[in-house]
Design a protein around this motif. Sequence first.
Motif, short mmCIF file in Angstrom:
data_model
loop_
_atom_site.label_atom_id
_atom_site.label_comp_id
_atom_site.label_asym_id
_atom_site.label_seq_id
_atom_site.Cartn_x
_atom_site.Cartn_y
_atom_site.Cartn_z
N LEU A 105 0.78 -1.51 -0.03
CA LEU A 105 -0.05 0.03 0.16
C LEU A 105 0.88 1.17 -0.08
O LEU A 105 0.08 2.39 0.04
CB LEU A 105 -1.11 0.17 1.29
N VAL A 106 1.99 1.13 0.00
CA VAL A 106 3.07 2.26 0.04
C VAL A 106 2.87 3.18 -1.13
O VAL A 106 3.19 4.49 -0.74
CB VAL A 106 4.57 1.68 0.52
N TYR A 107 2.47 2.78 -2.19
CA TYR A 107 2.61 3.41 -3.54
C TYR A 107 1.45 4.52 -3.36
O TYR A 107 1.18 5.55 -4.18
CB TYR A 107 2.34 2.57 -4.42
N LEU A 108 0.54 4.32 -2.52
CA LEU A 108 -0.84 4.98 -2.53
C LEU A 108 -0.80 6.26 -1.63
O LEU A 108 -1.44 6.34 -0.54
CB LEU A 108 -1.96 4.21 -1.97
N ALA A 109 0.13 7.02 -1.89
CA ALA A 109 0.64 8.25 -1.13
C ALA A 109 -0.44 9.21 -0.87
O ALA A 109 -0.40 9.94 0.21
CB ALA A 109 1.72 8.78 -1.70
N ASN A 110 -1.35 9.25 -1.64
CA ASN A 110 -2.40 10.31 -1.59
C ASN A 110 -3.73 9.78 -1.21
O ASN A 110 -4.94 10.37 -1.33
CB ASN A 110 -2.76 10.94 -3.08
N LEU A 111 -3.95 8.49 -0.79
CA LEU A 111 -5.21 7.96 -0.22
C LEU A 111 -5.63 8.38 0.93
O LEU A 111 -5.06 8.65 1.90
CB LEU A 111 -4.70 6.35 0.19
N ARG A 112 -7.12 8.75 0.96
CA ARG A 112 -7.56 9.37 2.24
C ARG A 112 -8.37 8.15 3.02
O ARG A 112 -9.12 8.54 3.86
CB ARG A 112 -8.45 10.61 1.62
N GLN A 113 -9.01 7.35 2.04
CA GLN A 113 -10.02 6.29 2.48
C GLN A 113 -9.94 5.06 2.02
O GLN A 113 -9.50 5.00 0.79
CB GLN A 113 -11.65 6.78 2.19
N ILE A 114 -9.61 4.05 2.90
CA ILE A 114 -9.91 2.59 2.16
C ILE A 114 -10.63 1.77 3.17
O ILE A 114 -10.90 1.66 4.36
CB ILE A 114 -8.19 2.22 2.50
N SER A 147 1.79 -1.39 6.02
CA SER A 147 1.95 -0.15 5.14
C SER A 147 0.94 1.03 5.68
O SER A 147 1.22 2.09 5.15
CB SER A 147 1.72 -0.14 3.74
N ILE A 148 0.01 0.76 6.60
CA ILE A 148 -0.89 1.72 6.95
C ILE A 148 -0.27 2.92 7.51
O ILE A 148 -0.66 4.07 7.13
CB ILE A 148 -1.97 1.02 7.81
N LYS A 149 0.70 2.77 8.47
CA LYS A 149 1.07 3.78 9.09
C LYS A 149 1.84 4.75 8.35
O LYS A 149 2.20 5.98 8.61
CB LYS A 149 2.04 3.27 10.27
N GLU A 150 2.20 4.29 7.00
CA GLU A 150 3.12 5.06 6.02
C GLU A 150 2.30 6.02 5.33
O GLU A 150 2.65 6.88 4.57
CB GLU A 150 4.11 4.17 5.20
N LEU A 151 0.83 6.00 5.37
CA LEU A 151 -0.07 6.64 4.31
C LEU A 151 -0.10 7.91 5.29
O LEU A 151 -1.30 8.09 6.04
CB LEU A 151 -1.26 5.65 4.10
N LYS A 152 0.59 9.15 5.03
CA LYS A 152 0.45 10.24 5.64
C LYS A 152 -0.86 11.10 5.61
O LYS A 152 -1.20 11.84 6.35
CB LYS A 152 1.66 11.23 5.39
N TYR A 153 -1.54 10.75 4.58
CA TYR A 153 -2.84 11.50 4.36
C TYR A 153 -4.11 10.63 4.59
O TYR A 153 -5.36 11.17 4.48
CB TYR A 153 -2.97 12.29 2.79
N LEU A 154 -4.03 9.29 4.98
CA LEU A 154 -5.13 8.62 5.34
C LEU A 154 -5.77 8.98 6.54
O LEU A 154 -5.16 9.45 7.47
CB LEU A 154 -4.54 7.12 5.50
N GLN A 155 -7.19 9.28 6.31
CA GLN A 155 -8.20 9.74 7.39
C GLN A 155 -9.11 8.54 7.93
O GLN A 155 -9.86 8.98 9.03
CB GLN A 155 -8.82 10.97 6.80
N THR A 156 -9.50 7.77 6.77
CA THR A 156 -10.52 6.78 7.29
C THR A 156 -10.23 5.40 6.86
O THR A 156 -9.73 5.12 5.83
CB THR A 156 -11.89 7.21 6.57
N LEU A 157 -10.36 4.64 7.93
CA LEU A 157 -9.72 3.06 7.75
C LEU A 157 -10.85 2.26 8.26
O LEU A 157 -11.39 2.22 9.45
CB LEU A 157 -8.32 2.96 8.20
N TYR A 158 -11.39 1.36 7.42
CA TYR A 158 -12.53 0.44 7.71
C TYR A 158 -11.83 -0.94 7.81
O TYR A 158 -11.43 -1.65 6.80
CB TYR A 158 -13.63 0.37 6.72
#
Length: 366
Positions: free
Chosen positions: A271-280, A293-304
């Motif tokens: 998941l490290v390639y998804l640098a702009n991901l906000r929701q997964i 890789s979740i903790k490396e997604l610096k813009y992720l805001q919502t995780l289900y």
Amino acid sequence: MKILVFLSIVALSSAKSLLENEFHHFLAEQDILLQDPPQNIQAKQISTPTPRADDQFFTCPLKCICRVRVVQCSDAELKSVPAKIPKDTVMLDLQNNKITEIKEDDLKNLTSLYALYLVNNKITKIHPKAFRSMTHLKLLYLSWNLLPRIPINLPASLLELRIDENKIKKIQKGDFKGMKFLHVLEISGNVFDTTDIEPHAFDGVLRLIYLRMSYGKLSSIPKNLPSNLYELYLDHNRISSIQRKDFQRYKDLYRLDLSYNQIKEIENGSLVYLANLRQIHLENNAVKNVPASIKELKYLQTLYLHNNNISKIEIDDFCPKEMKIKKLHYYGISLFGNPVKHWEIQPASFRCVSGAHGVQLGNFKK
């Protein structure tokens, strides 16, 4: 005057086919609503001539309702496209009928058509030249039919194509030829697998930002979709794992839905390639651990992550050790329906979550 015309159109076009908001937006965009006349023009100068019985411009097909360049023929038990559709029609609604085929000349005179709705018919065949005169068509809805493949020679002007719930077995090279303006593609509920998507099937599709391939038979993440996707929905498929290079191509993704699959394994770094991901969305799978890789997604805001097999939460599963790496805090993390003992979770595990109600744990019931 504008208000009266607007209300009359809506009243005559509400037969359980289009969403009201979309219809209003469509009318506004196409300038279908009449404008109020300038104050210095007399009424007799703008009066509408009374239509004659032999005037084809005012002819409306049997069982249809025609108002201000909109022709609505939904729920009319039609077995074919009606004849004598006004040439200046910009929206044609043929939903919920029994049409089985779109023939070569059914739509040939509709050069101004902007939106065509053929949802919920029994269409098995569309002639390769059926859309040849449609240079302005933007919206084409073919959902809930019996098409075995993507129709040939679709209009290059399309912005939105919905062809879900058909019998499509393969996505082939050339299916979307010339469709460089396509923004939205809905192709859920068909029977093709990942291997049935040919390597160059999406060549030339330059602006696709929304793609939905839900409720299908995909067994893995497709690797040859358009690279500029903004939203990708692959929920309700048969995907069992996520490999390291599955998302290498999709660096612009903002929203990703992988819920209701059979995912057991998520390879480290996938998941490290998804640098702009906000929701997964990863809920309703068989995931055993929080993806590394979740903790490396610096813009992720919502995780289900609810309804999985996660039994333990580590202190650094969600938040990086250096907080400055995380640009946006989480708005929500869902973990209910997992066998994790929530009383064993260290509070610091959620140090990058915003708000007291940002984490949903709940109780696990086997």
